[in-house]
Structures are given as C-alpha cells and as structure tokens.
Design a protein around this motif. Structure first.
Motif, mmCIF file in Angstrom:
data_model
loop_
_atom_site.group_PDB
_atom_site.id
_atom_site.type_symbol
_atom_site.label_atom_id
_atom_site.label_comp_id
_atom_site.label_asym_id
_atom_site.label_seq_id
_atom_site.Cartn_x
_atom_site.Cartn_y
_atom_site.Cartn_z
ATOM 1 N N UNK A 29 37.428 15.091 37.015
ATOM 2 C CA UNK A 29 36.936 16.596 36.380
ATOM 3 C C UNK A 29 35.804 15.782 35.508
ATOM 4 N N UNK A 30 35.199 17.472 35.283
ATOM 5 C CA UNK A 30 34.726 17.052 33.843
ATOM 6 C C UNK A 30 34.646 16.056 32.540
ATOM 7 N N UNK A 31 35.958 16.614 32.527
ATOM 8 C CA UNK A 31 36.649 15.201 31.255
ATOM 9 C C UNK A 31 36.339 13.631 31.890
ATOM 10 N N UNK A 32 37.220 13.393 33.160
ATOM 11 C CA UNK A 32 37.028 12.287 33.541
ATOM 12 C C UNK A 32 35.648 11.684 33.291
ATOM 13 N N UNK B 170 33.923 8.693 31.637
ATOM 14 C CA UNK B 170 33.176 7.001 32.107
ATOM 15 C C UNK B 170 32.004 6.706 31.704
ATOM 16 N N UNK B 171 31.151 7.846 31.210
ATOM 17 C CA UNK B 171 30.380 7.232 30.963
ATOM 18 C C UNK B 171 29.025 6.236 31.953
ATOM 19 N N UNK C 56 43.000 9.150 36.818
ATOM 20 C CA UNK C 56 44.278 10.063 36.600
ATOM 21 C C UNK C 56 43.773 10.905 34.773
ATOM 22 N N UNK C 57 44.397 11.252 34.720
ATOM 23 C CA UNK C 57 44.599 11.715 33.089
ATOM 24 C C UNK C 57 45.085 10.696 32.105
ATOM 25 N N UNK C 58 46.314 10.323 32.736
ATOM 26 C CA UNK C 58 46.915 9.198 31.727
ATOM 27 C C UNK C 58 45.976 8.115 31.622
#
Length: 1044
Positions: free
Chosen positions: A675-678, A682-683, A837-839
């Motif tokens: 996703x955009x957030x994940x 990751x940079x 995952x988001x977790x």
C-alpha cells in the motif's frame, strides 16, 4: 389430333409460366411453415408423447425403420452434395457443366421469339428439358441434405431452380414455349472459383483466386442483365399490344450493356419499352460501380501476374536470400537498408521477396528502384510450387519477418512457425532466421528435429530482446544505447552536434578469424594487441573446448588461451577495418603506420586456418558464456575467488535448476503487494521502478524476460536490486506466475500517472525508472500517448531534498554497501514469502505527506529514466532538446544518446546482422539475456516455470560468467589507476584488474541542470578522460568484489 396444333395461337401465356413458379415456391414455403408450426405444437403437449409410447409393438416396428431410413437418406444426400466428400465434388463439377449447358441452350433459343407455339419439340428444347431434369434431381438431393428447410427454400440457388425448372414442364404440357427467366442460370457462373479449386487448376494462389472471382462476378452480372434486357425489349410492355416491341438479339443486348457500363455510350441502340428503360437506369447505377471497381483490379492482376509469377533462374556463383512473412514498404526498406549497408562492404547476394499478395504502387516502386538487388515473387512458402520457384533448396538463407503491430501476437507467431515447418519439410538443410514476438514461441522450435543451430538457424525474439536490453540498462544506465549502436547499422547524417557520440554511433560488431599471431595468447593480451596495433576492440571470442563444443566468451579469464583459427568479436567502424585482425602478421605489420594499406602477407598461414575452420557455420547450441572446465581454471578459481567463497558461507544463494538465475520458492502476489503507507515505510533506495500500462484485456509483456537479466546467477546477492512494479492489479496478476520465483520483487497497485503512488515508492531515490506499455500496438502514432504522459509526469515531479536518512533506512531493499550485513526481519520475511502487513509496519514512523511536497522543491528528476516507444518519431516529445531541432532519426536524438529511450525498431537490424554473422545471437545471449540455452528453453516449454536446483560445484561453475557493469572513474577500483586517456584506462584496467573497458558515459556540456549524460561507443585511444566519466566494462565473476 394433330401433333402440331396449338390452341393458344396469338395469345400470351407468360403469366401462366410465372404463376407456376410462384405457386410452387409460395405453396412449398407455406406448407413448410405450417408443418413447423404444427410439429412444434404437437411436441409441446406431453400427452401426445405418452400416447406415442403406448403404441403397439407392430406400430413401433413400422415407424422405427422409416425414421432410420430418413436419417440414412439425409446422410447419403449430404455426402452427395457436400464438397467435403469426393461424390459431392464430382457432382458439383457436373452440375456446373450442366448450368453452362443451360446458358448455351438459352442463347440458342433466344434467337427465336420470346413466346411461340411449338409445332414440334426442337432439339434445343429437349436438351434444355434434360438439363432441367438434372437440376430437379440435384434440387431434391440438396433438399434432403438441408439442415434447415426454410433457409434452403429461400436460398439463391433454390430461387433460380424455381423460376427455370417449372416453366419447362409447363411448356411440355401447353406445347408453347416461353423464353422466360432462363437467363438467370448465368448466376451460376459465380461457382467458377469453387469448381476450379476442386479441380486443383491453381494451387490456392491468392491472385488467381481473386482474378477468377472478379471475372465470374462481371460475367455473371453481364449475362444475367443482358437476358433481362432481351426479355423486356422483345416482350414489350404488358399493357400495350406490342406497339413498342423491339426485336433484339441476345448478343446485341450484351453489346449494349457493355457500352453502357463502360460509359462509352455510342447511341446506336436504345431501350424502347418502359420496363426496359427503368432497367437501364438501375443497371447504370450498379454496372458503372462494378466496372470502375473490378476492371482496374482485373487489369492490375493480369499485368502483375506476368511480372511476379516468374521463377528464379540460377546463376553459377550467385548467392540468393529469400525474405518472406510480413512484407510492407517499411519492413522491406528497413531490411534492405541494413542488408546493403555501406559498412558491410560489397554484398553480392540477391534478395527475393516472397509474398502472397500483389504489392501496392509504393511497394512496387521500391522494388523497381532496387531491381538490381531485389526481386519480388508472388507466392507463399506454404506451397511447394512457390518454394520451387524461388529455389528454396539452394538459397543461402530464408528470413521470415513478423508483424510487430498485430493485435494477436500469438497468432502471428503461430503463422511464422507454420512457415518454418513448411520450409524445413521442403528442405531440412535450409538456413532459417525467423522473427518472433513472444518468448514462449521459441520453445516450439526446439521440438523440430530439423531445426539446427549448426546450420545457422536462429530466432530473433523481439519482446525478449527488448525487455532484456532495457533490463540491463537498469543495472548499467545507457547500455541499451551502446549495444544498439553496436548491433545496428547507421547511415551517416550531416549533423555537427554530438561529435563524440556520432563517432561511436557508426561502429558495429564484426566476426573475423584471428590470425595465427594470436595463437596461445590470453584474451587480455589479444585484446591489447587489437586495440593498440589494429585500432580494434576485441570484446569476445568463440572458444572451442576439447569436446568440440563452441561457446561465446566475453572477457574470459587469463587461463583461457586462444587456439589456431579462433573467431573473435570485434568492434570496428566497418567490415574492412575488422579484417585487419585476420590479416595481421607480427613480422610484416608490426611497424605499419597506415593501417588502411594492410594486406595479407605471404608468410601468413591464414588460408590454412580458414580452410580448417570454415566447416562450421554457427554454434552447436546457444552459448552460456561459461569458460570450459580445466584444472588450471579450477586452481585459478580456488585462488582468486576467496571473496566469493566467503560470501557462499555467509549468504543463502539459491539458483534454479538450470543454474542461470537466482531463485526463491514461489511467492503469492498478496505477500508482496504494498500500500502507499507500507511502501513509504520501506524507504526504498537504489531500486528499479517499473511503471506498467496495461489492463485485464492487454496482451502480456512477458516480464520474465525483464527479470532474468536482473536475476542472472553471475550477479552476487549484493548486486540484486529490488524491483518494484506499479500498475493495474488485474494485469499484473496475469504476469505474476512468470516471475513469482524471483527474489526481491514488490508490487504497488496503482496508476503510473499518479504522483502520490510515485512518491510512495520514492522514485527520486531509484536507480532507474522504466516505463513499459502492454496496450495493443498499432500503426497510429498516438500509441505512445500514455508512455509520454508518464515520462512528462516523472520529469515534472518535485521532491524536497532529504537532509539525512531516517533510522528506518535499515529496511531498504536497495544495493547494500556491506555484503556481510544481515537483512532486517521485514526483508527476510518478504524474501521467504511473508508480505509487509500493516501489523509488521505499525511501529515504523511515517512522514506527513504534506511536509514532503512543497513548491520550493527542486524541479526535474535526478534519477535515470528509460521509456519504451512504439513509434520512434515520438522521441521529440520525450526530451525538450529533441523537440527544438529537426528530427533525423531516433539514434541521433538526445534522449537516445543518453540512454533514456528504447524502441523495438532498433532490433529489426538483427535479422541482417544474424545473416552475415551467425554468432550474433550467441553474443547477445552472453551480453544481454543472462543465459539462453536449450535446457532453459526446454524447461520453459514444458511448464513455463523455473524450478529450484540443488547447489553443487557445477552450479557454482555456471556462475563464472563475465558481466557488464558501469564504474565511475572517481570511485574504486578505477580511482587507483593513473589514466590520462582511454588507452591508459584500457590497458591498466586489463592488466591490473582484468576489467575490459569498451565505452564511456559522459556528462553533457554545461548548462546541464539535470546532469544528463551521453554514450560514447568505442572511444578513441587518444580521447582524454574527464573525472566525471563513467566507464562501460565487462568484469569477470571472480572480480565481483570490486563492485562492492
């Protein structure tokens, strides 16, 4: 009663003849319609079926045979009328002859009155009656065989029978003849094409078929129209007592209609009846259209048959080449431009283009301009007769072109495969070079026993090579431009800009037997000799092992010694310059200053070498580029690969079963989807970003060909860059099964034109941004619209310079600078199939997007960009500098010289290059594709999937291949050298580092705010180096530690 009496003398009974036909037609139509309604109604009631089942045994015995008999009769009638069976073919030919006989009897009967009493039956009438009886029997057979009776009843053939057969029997009853509508039998002339095909008069020649069809239409229309005009004029109008009757002969009507249809209009004849004039008005509208459309085509076909249907006359000592497949003006002109390029010297071969079509005026004019070297023959390689015409068994090679703009690429490949099969069935030893669009189509050639690499057979897969060139450019920016310049022939253009780039643009790769003076030299020694003495770059050799296997080696290690008769791959300006390597003599030419005057000397043993080595045309099999095993090489590997052995103990290296690629267990797509957030968490850095344009209905690009060079086993684990794909999830899910066994891959569902998606993937810190489109190709120049829009979007994105790396930088997938550093937990999870995952990412701090985007950010990208263009003329829209001046060609554009643009048009030159140099596919394999072998092709043809392999000494040996890289002069290891010009760099890097340098990547002159570079191919020895230069080079595997 007298036989010659006629009770209807002076009366007109034409209405009775017409009425008999109409009553039979309408009555039968009504009867079948009622029967269908009744039959449907009965079947709708179930009690009728139950009552039928309660019938007596005697009734069932009677009904069943009748039912079976009707099916048997229908089957028999179908076999008698269908042209799928021999009786049907014979009967169709006989009925066609009967129809022609009916037309002739009509012409004979038309010499008399339209309607008259018969005192006795004339021979013409009896013959016509017998013909109608035959038509009646054939009508009955067709009726029994018809699947749909109603459709058959209103068919054109049936209507002709209705209006010609019943009037004959009415004449027999009334003893009165009416010429009537017998002329409509002329419509059966349209069956001429089918009859001639049944009789095998011509072997499916398209031009002959078309000519026959056009002539049949014109003849049938003319005969039928003339009969109608004859009837209307000789019968007068029904409401008048023959006052406007005009006695015309049938051929006079034919003459009148021909004059009318051709718009000549002599005026010596005219229609007098009202119906006749109405008919002429309608005929003029239809006939003039037919005449102006079909007559020019008939004349053109007849004219071209004399020119394009000839046969080749063999000339002793003459070399012939056949080109077939997709032949157009663009493909033919591009091929001949490369085939007859001035750098190849004098080409003695004559080219035969074989196409199953009639060339248009532009293509015909091209063939006429090149008539000394080119001849066009109309035919097909699928026909043995046409293969005989072009002497396919005697040609030097047959080249098969494909249609790059087809909507169905698999179908196009299948057609070319059929052409290969047809040619190989005709002559198994004919050398074939074929273009393919899809990589999986190559596997079918492996199953052909007559396909032989030793005979020089080769396949040029456009999609594979295109993606491989672009993939290598992700590791080595600008490499696609450099290799394209070497493998394609460019004509010189008067343009004073980019002098250094243009000098290398006209260089190419040539193959020559190295003179005996090179025997027992190492590659570095031979390469230095060629560069310093002969002004040539020896980039690779064809090495023959003890078991007679040939392989292409690029920058082989020092223990490999050149043998007598070794062929070398040389970078030179033209073929004559490359021949210096075969003529060089250390005694006679060591002090020669003017190399243009070099000639073979009397002490050279080259003639014996040539006679000894000329037995083999090409390679036994595609080359791995792996040095053959030897005790010296094993000892050298153990001594020099200390670093690699240490890495082997600290890192987990898994290869596929072929030993050519890094491999991991297949990973589900959900595990690598971001996703955009994940993605922001990751940079990512130093990664490859691939922007994909495609949807659920788009054809597949074959991303496996893109990933293979990036996951070649010759790369060490620190050299494996992370690859992130951005595009439509429905499209990528179809591509995923072909790449899910390659490590370090991510996917972000999104849109390449969305700035938020691009920023989430940190496009500003990627090592290369690639733009690919899988949308259907077409000849429309707007095909590249989304690619160009994406390029503009990337160029106009703004980013705030990052002052310092965040602590999260330890999670990057980019190229690490410490090979011994352990991968973070998240990286290990992803490599083993666990997705981000988001977790897992909940503890990672994420910057606010509003803080990243400001209007004060620096404009323009500082990352390399590589886009694919379907139409090379659109390059002026990619780079601002290209849009300011006149467009010459793609290769002269600023975008191409900097390595930012690639087009599949550049690969068309490989067909001619492969013909003159059978080792070109092997060299491309060693340089670009990462290793393409029969074992790999067999693996992909079996299940289109790579399987994991067990690590062994053989697997490690397969990794010992040189690889292409790009090193900066200011960085290690080149900064340890003291080089003033390219000659110093070339010699010192070979001597001390075993690195072979063959090109430079130099910054453009100021002002250059975006820090763009351009490629210098085959630099001159005296070219002064700049501190900012980057070097294209080939590095042996045991020197991989120099890249870290």
């Amino acid at each position: 009663m007298a036989t010659n009496s006629c009770i209807y003398q002076g009366q007109k009974l034409w209405w009775a003849f017409l009425l008999s036909s109409l009553c039979l037609f309408l009555g039968g139509l009504l009867s079948m319609f009622l029967w269908k309604v009744i039959h449907t109604g009965i079947n709708s009631f179930g009690h009728f079926r139950h009552r039928r089942q309660r019938c007596t045994r005697r009734q069932s015995i009677i009904v069943t045979p009748v039912f079976r008999l009707s099916k048997a009769l229908k089957k028999w009638a179908f076999s008698m009328t269908s042209t799928q069976y021999l009786p049907g073919k014979v009967l169709m030919v006989l009925i066609f002859c009967v129809n022609i006989g009916s037309i002739l009897t009509y012409i004979i009967l038309s010499a008399g009155p339209v309607e008259y009493c018969m005192k006795e039956y004339s021979p013409a009438f009896l013959v016509d009656l017998s013909f109608n009886i035959c038509h009646l029997l054939y009508f009955g057979l067709r009726f029994m065989a018809a699947q749909n009776k109603l459709t058959f009843w209103v068919d054109l053939r049936s209507l002709v029978d209705f209006f010609t057969i019943p009037p004959s029997f009415v004449s027999l009853f009334y003893r009165r003849s009416w010429l009537g509508l017998r002329f409509i039998r002329g419509l059966h002339v349209l069956d001429l094409t089918d009859v001639l095909q049944i009789l095998n008069v011509f072997n499916s020649n398209r031009s002959t078929l078309k000519l026959t069809y056009l002539v049949a239409i014109l003849t049938g229309t003319l005969l039928t129209s003339a009969g109608l005009a004859h009837l209307l004029e000789n019968a007068s109008d029904p409401w008048l007592d023959s006052s406007d009757l005009q006695s015309l002969q049938y051929f006079e009507c034919v003459y009148f209609l021909v004059v009318t249809m051709s718009t000549v209009g002599f005026g010596d004849m005219a229609m007098k009846t009202t119906f006749g004039r109405i008919f002429v008005v309608i005929f003029i509208l239809i006939g003039m259209g037919l005449f102006t459309t079909y007559i020019p085509e008939v004349v053109s076909i007849i004219k071209n048959r004399k020119r394009f249907d000839g046969s080749v006359t063999a000339v002793p000592g003459q070399t012939y080449v056949v080109v077939c497949g997709h032949i157009t003006l663009s493909s033919a002109s591009a091929f001949m431009k490369d085939f007859l390029h001035e750098n190849r010297g004098e080409v003695e071969a004559k080219v035969f283009f074989l196409g199953n079509f009639c060339p248009d005026p532009e293509l015909e004019a091209f063939f006429l301009r090149s008539s000394l070297k080119v001849t066009f023959y109309q035919g097909s390689v699928m026909e043995r007769r046409d293969l005989d015409r072009v002497m396919m068994h005697k040609v030097a090679a047959c080249l098969i072109l494909c249609d790059r703009f087809t909507l169905d690429q698999q179908k196009e490949d299948n057609i070319n495969l059929m052409r290969v099969i047809s040619i190989k069935k005709y002559c198994p030893t004919t050398r074939i070079i074929v273009q393919m669009l899809k990589h999986n189509s190559k596997a079918f050639l492996q199953n052909m026993p007559t396909w032989s690499w030793r005979h020089g057979d080769a396949v040029i897969c456009l999609s594979e090579l295109k993606l491989s060139f672009m993939s290598q450019s992700c590791r080595v920016p600008g490499l696609s431009t450099l290799l394209a310049n070497l493998f394609t022939m460019q004509s010189k253009v008067r343009n004073q800009s980019q002098t250094l780039y243009r000098k290398g643009l006209y260089s190419g790769i040539y193959t020559e037997y190295l003179s005996p003076c090179f025997t027992e030299m190492s590659f570095s020694q031979a390469s230095k000799l060629c560069f310093l003495k002969l002004k040539l770059l020896l980039i690779g050799i064809e090495y023959q092992s003890e078991d007679q296997e040939l392989s292409v080696l690029v920058n082989p290690p020092t223990h490999i010694k050149l043998k007598l008769g070794t062929r070398g791959f040389l970078i030179a300006s033209n073929a004559s310059d490359a021949r210096r390597a075969s003529m060089y003599c250390s005694v006679c030419h060591s002090d020669m200053k003017d190399l243009s005057k070099m000639k073979p000397c009397m002490c050279s043993e080259l003639k014996e070498v040539m006679s000894h080595t000329s037995q083999s045309l090409g390679l036994n099999s595609p080359s791995l580029g792996v040095p053959p095993f030897s005790p010296e090489g094993e000892a050298l590997w153990q001594r020099e690969c200390v670093w690699e052995q240490q890495v082997a103990h600290t890192e987990e290296v898994r290869l596929d079963s072929t030993g050519l690629f890094h491999w991991c267990p297949p990973v589900p797509l959900q595990a690598v989807s971001l996703t955009r957030q994940s993605a922001s968490a990751l940079e990512l850095k130093d990664h490859v970003l691939v922007c994909l344009f495609g949807d659920q209905g788009s054809s597949l690009l074959g991303l496996g060909d893109f990933m293979m060079p990036l996951r070649a086993s010759s790369l060490t684990t620190p050299e494996l860059r992370t690859v992130v794909f951005l595009g439509d999830p429905q499209y990528f899910s179809r591509e995923w099964p072909s790449i899910h066994y390659f490590p370090n891959i991510y996917f972000l569902p999104g849109y390449p034109l969305c700035g938020a998606d691009l920023r989430a993937l940190t496009v500003e810190r990627c090592c290369m941004a690639v733009v690919l489109s899988s949308l259907p190709s077409s000849s429309d120049i707007m095909q590249d619209n989304e690619t160009i829009l994406c390029c503009v979007t990337l160029q106009r994105l703004r980013f705030r310079p990052v002052a310092a790396l965040r602590s999260i930088h330890s999670l990057t997938h980019g190229l690490p600078h410490n090979p011994n550093r352990r991968q973070p937990a998240l990286q290990q999870e992803i490599n083993h199939g666990c997705g981000p995952s988001q977790e897992n990412l909940s503890h990672i701090p994420v910057l606010n997007k509003k803080q990243e985007i400001t209007t004060a950010d620096s404009a323009g990208p500082t990352f390399p960009l590589l886009v694919e263009l379907v139409h090379s003329s659109n390059v002026c829209l990619v780079n601002d500098m290209d849009g300011q001046g006149e467009f010459f060609s793609l290769t002269l554009s600023q975008a191409f010289s900097s390595g930012s643009v690639f087009s599949v048009d550049l690969l068309d030159s490989l067909m001619a290059a492969t013909y003159f140099n059978p080792n070109v596919p092997g060299l491309i394999c060693a340089l670009v594709t990462g290793g393409d072998t029969p074992l790999l092709e067999a693996q992909l043809s079996e299940d289109n999937h790579l399987r994991g392999g067990e690590m062994s000494q053989k697997m490690w040996a397969l990794r010992q291949r040189s690889k292409l890289a790009q090193l900066a002069l200011q960085d290690k290891p080149l900064n340890s050298l003291s080089c003033r010009n390219f000659k110093d760099l070339f010699c010192q890097s070979l001597d001390s580092l075993e690195i072979f340098c063959f090109g430079l990547y130099r910054l453009l002159d100021a002002p250059n705010p975006t820090m763009e570079r351009f490629v210098i191919t085959n630099p001159a020895a005296e070219l002064v180096l700049l501190p900012s230069d980057r070097v294209f080079c080939s590095i042996p595997f045991h020197q991989s530690h120099l890249l870290i």
